[in-house]
Design a protein around this motif. Structure first.
Motif, mmCIF file in Angstrom:
data_model
loop_
_atom_site.group_PDB
_atom_site.id
_atom_site.type_symbol
_atom_site.label_atom_id
_atom_site.label_comp_id
_atom_site.label_asym_id
_atom_site.label_seq_id
_atom_site.Cartn_x
_atom_site.Cartn_y
_atom_site.Cartn_z
ATOM 1 N N UNK A 149 10.048 -3.532 -8.140
ATOM 2 C CA UNK A 149 10.082 -4.867 -7.531
ATOM 3 C C UNK A 149 10.796 -4.802 -6.179
ATOM 4 N N UNK A 150 10.323 -3.927 -5.366
ATOM 5 C CA UNK A 150 10.892 -3.793 -4.007
ATOM 6 C C UNK A 150 9.744 -3.736 -3.015
ATOM 7 N N UNK A 151 10.116 -3.893 -1.731
ATOM 8 C CA UNK A 151 9.115 -3.797 -0.663
ATOM 9 C C UNK A 151 9.502 -2.638 0.241
ATOM 10 N N UNK A 152 8.572 -2.084 0.984
ATOM 11 C CA UNK A 152 8.925 -0.974 1.872
ATOM 12 C C UNK A 152 9.927 -1.430 2.951
ATOM 13 N N UNK A 153 10.674 -0.461 3.508
ATOM 14 C CA UNK A 153 11.760 -0.826 4.436
ATOM 15 C C UNK A 153 11.309 -1.644 5.648
ATOM 16 N N UNK A 154 10.101 -1.470 6.110
ATOM 17 C CA UNK A 154 9.651 -2.211 7.304
ATOM 18 C C UNK A 154 9.585 -3.720 7.050
ATOM 19 N N UNK A 193 -5.669 0.539 -0.078
ATOM 20 C CA UNK A 193 -6.990 0.186 0.477
ATOM 21 C C UNK A 193 -7.304 1.004 1.738
ATOM 22 N N UNK A 194 -6.321 1.695 2.264
ATOM 23 C CA UNK A 194 -6.557 2.584 3.416
ATOM 24 C C UNK A 194 -6.092 3.980 3.037
ATOM 25 N N UNK A 212 -1.851 -2.103 5.946
ATOM 26 C CA UNK A 212 -1.321 -0.746 5.847
ATOM 27 C C UNK A 212 -1.021 -0.405 4.393
ATOM 28 N N UNK A 213 -0.704 0.837 4.147
ATOM 29 C CA UNK A 213 -0.533 1.269 2.767
ATOM 30 C C UNK A 213 0.651 2.246 2.673
ATOM 31 N N UNK A 214 1.292 2.275 1.520
ATOM 32 C CA UNK A 214 2.369 3.261 1.330
ATOM 33 C C UNK A 214 1.938 4.344 0.333
ATOM 34 N N UNK A 215 0.673 4.417 0.058
ATOM 35 C CA UNK A 215 0.156 5.429 -0.862
ATOM 36 C C UNK A 215 -0.052 4.897 -2.263
ATOM 37 N N UNK A 216 0.668 3.838 -2.640
ATOM 38 C CA UNK A 216 0.504 3.241 -3.970
ATOM 39 C C UNK A 216 0.005 1.800 -3.873
ATOM 40 N N UNK A 217 0.532 1.111 -2.911
ATOM 41 C CA UNK A 217 0.162 -0.293 -2.714
ATOM 42 C C UNK A 217 -0.356 -0.488 -1.291
#
Lengths: 241, 173
Positions: A149-154, A193-194, A212-217
């Motif tokens: 339940x976290x979001x990427x740092x950006x 999706x990318x 954009x994508x982080x590889x999982x989401x």
């Protein structure tokens, strides 16, 4: 040679035969007038029979009929060949269709994605949870979208004011509405999706979007404004790859 | 062997009269001869790749005609004894040849097939023994002995031409 054998040889003789092999016949004919008379009759009769055989009725249209029949056979054969050629081409056509599908499929997927983005920009979903607590919203989202339940740092500086569950590109997703910018919202999709992690700009009439994508989401930033305004917002919030 | 359509059409022009003539003397009927000739050319066209040497095209075509004639007979076709209606219309007249033609038809009608077939090839087309053997698919010796016997029978039969024609005309009436 006796007369019986001579008679037998007479019938076997033919003018284009090897004369030497029939020499005994001619020797006997020289000595036997009866056989010589018979041979004379036979030779004359042979000539008459040959002439008679050459008299037979004409068939004036036969040649044309045969040629026409052959033309028909050839036309039929050509038609069969043509049909067979198409059957041979069938696997080739099938391969071409597969190649065409593989080539068109990414474009078609992109078009489908753009359509869904346009719909979300025009008519965003109604919020199912209204809260300004980022942790609460992300916990609520985690029950629907797999992963932590976290979001990427950006996205650390982004604040939200509500969320809604939806499906995006046939995958579970969560729609998060930004707190300080009413024109902006974020969609978190439960699949990449990318292929790369770079930003993909999507421009629609009703706004702009960045994926954009982080590889999982996948993360889709929706902005009801032009691309320049969206870029300014992203810079302001520190959203960059 | 690859035989072009053009070559085959040329063979039709060159040999159709020959095949028709042979078929005519074999069957004794113009209609049957026409049918047989057409069928022989159609079968030859379909199996033209089986011809090994174009130099033997004539014998090859005659051989196919022979097969077609065999097929016709197997289907129950019977050679007309003497097709008098056809003959009298075409040959009646002062020409002495007309009598010979009728007599020849009668004589051929009396011969069985194994003698009639080589005999026609021998007299009508002047084919050599070897060509006849090739066309009828028979050993050379067999062709020679059959021809010798056939010629003997034919000449014996032709010794009484008037009686033969007279009988045929009476039968036709």
């Amino acid at each position: 040679m006796n007369c019986d054998l001579c008679k037998s040889e007479m019938y076997a003789w033919r003018y284009d035969n090897d004369v030497a092999s029939f020499q005994p016949l001619f020797d006997h004919l020289d000595q036997c007038p009866e056989c010589a008379r018979l041979f004379g009759e036979l030779t004359a009769s042979d000539g008459r029979v040959e002439t008679t055989f050459q008299s037979f009725p004409e068939s004036p249209f036969l040649e044309n009929r045969i040629i026409a029949g052959l033309a028909h056979q050839r036309a039929q054969a050509a038609a069969h060949r043509s049909a067979r050629k198409w059957w041979v081409l069938l696997p080739v056509l099938a391969c071409l269709l597969i190649v065409l599908f593989l080539a068109v499929e990414p474009w078609w997927q992109q078009e489908r994605l753009n359509q869904q983005v346009a719909i979300l920009l025009r008519t965003p979903p109604a919020l199912q949870i209204v809260a300004t607590d980022r942790r609460e919203l992300l916990n609520w989202s985690a029950s629907f979208v797999a992963g932590a339940s976290t979001l990427p740092p950006e996205l650390d500086r982004v604040q939200f004011r509500g969320a809604a569950r939806l499906r995006f590109a046939d995958h579970p997703a969560v729609f998060l509405k930004m707190k300080n910018e009413g024109r902006a919202s974020l969609v978190v999709v439960d699949t990449p999706l990318t292929k790369d992690k770079g930003f993909h700009k999507i421009e629609e009439n009703s706004g702009s979007a960045s994926l954009w994508s982080d590889g999982k989401r996948s993360y889709l930033l929706l902005f009801n404004g032009n691309a320049q305004e969206m870029r300014a917002y992203m810079q302001k919030m520190g959203i960059s790859a | 062997m690859q035989i072009s359509d053009q070559t085959f059409d040329e063979w039709v022009r060159q040999y159709h009269r020959l095949l028709f003539g042979i078929a005519y003397w074999w069957t004794g009927s113009r209609a049957d001869a026409e049918e047989l000739t057409q069928e022989a050319f159609y079968q030859a066209y379909r199996s033209r790749s089986s011809l090994r040497d174009v130099a033997t095209a004539k014998s090859w075509l005659v051989g196919i005609l022979r097969n077609c004639y065999g097929q016709m007979n197997r289907k129950g076709h019977v050679r007309a004894e003497v097709p008098l209606d056809e003959l009298t219309v075409e040959y009646e007249g002062p020409d002495p040849l007309a009598a010979d033609i009728l007599a020849l038809h009668c004589a051929l009608g009396r011969l069985d097939e194994r003698h009639r077939l080589p005999l026609v090839l021998f007299y009508f087309q002047d084919l050599s023994y070897r060509e006849i053997s090739l066309a009828l698919d028979l050993p050379l010796g067999t062709v020679m002995s059959r021809l010798s016997r056939a010629k003997c029978l034919l000449h014996d039969s032709l010794k009484l031409p008037d009686r033969a024609i007279g009988t045929a005309k009476v039968e036709g009436k």
